[in-house]
Motif scaffolding. Structure first.
Motif: not given
Length: 133
Positions: A28-41, A101-113
């Motif tokens: 799920q995190v891998v799928t969501c990373e694109k949207l997460q990055a778009w939102l944060l940018q 939304l506070e979780l949003l910046p934390l949902l990266t593949l690096t953090n999950v790995e």
């Protein structure tokens, strides 16, 4: 089966079944990373993002509202939107609040790995103890 049977016992323990949930979450995190990055940018702050999402000022938003607003803002993948909503709504309440939304910046593949590595280390220790006992 053998990848879940980490103890080599010929049976799958409940702790080993938990690995399936971890793998699903990682996917799920891998799928969501694109949207997460778009939102944060796209939004300089999570507060500004929330103001766009919670147009009705209800203090919470549903999945349909989330998807509709993100589509209006220019994000077209409904599947990504739904996946990220479900990941943020970890308690399966069916709504998101600003605090989610506070979780949003934390949902990266690096953090999950990194978290998975820590869990594997703990799980590995339990495996060794289980084999000794």
């Amino acid at each position: 089966f053998s990848s879940l049977d980490s103890l080599g016992s010929g049976a799958i323990a409940s702790q080993e079944l938990g690995l399936l949930d971890l793998e699903e979450s990682l996917s799920q995190v891998v799928t969501c990373e694109k949207l997460q990055a778009w939102l944060l940018q796209s939004f300089p702050s999570l507060n500004l993002l929330w103001k766009h999402l919670d147009e009705a000022k209800a203090g919470k938003i549903s999945l349909d509202s989330w998807k509709g607003t993100l589509q209006k803002l220019g994000y077209t993948s409904a599947q990504d939107c739904e996946s990220l909503f479900k990941l943020l709504d970890a308690k399966d309440e069916g709504v998101l609040k600003e605090a989610h939304l506070e979780l949003l910046p934390l949902l990266t593949l690096t953090n999950v790995e990194s978290a998975l590595s820590e869990l594997e280390a703990c799980f590995g220790d339990a495996t060794v103890e289980g084999e000794k006992g």
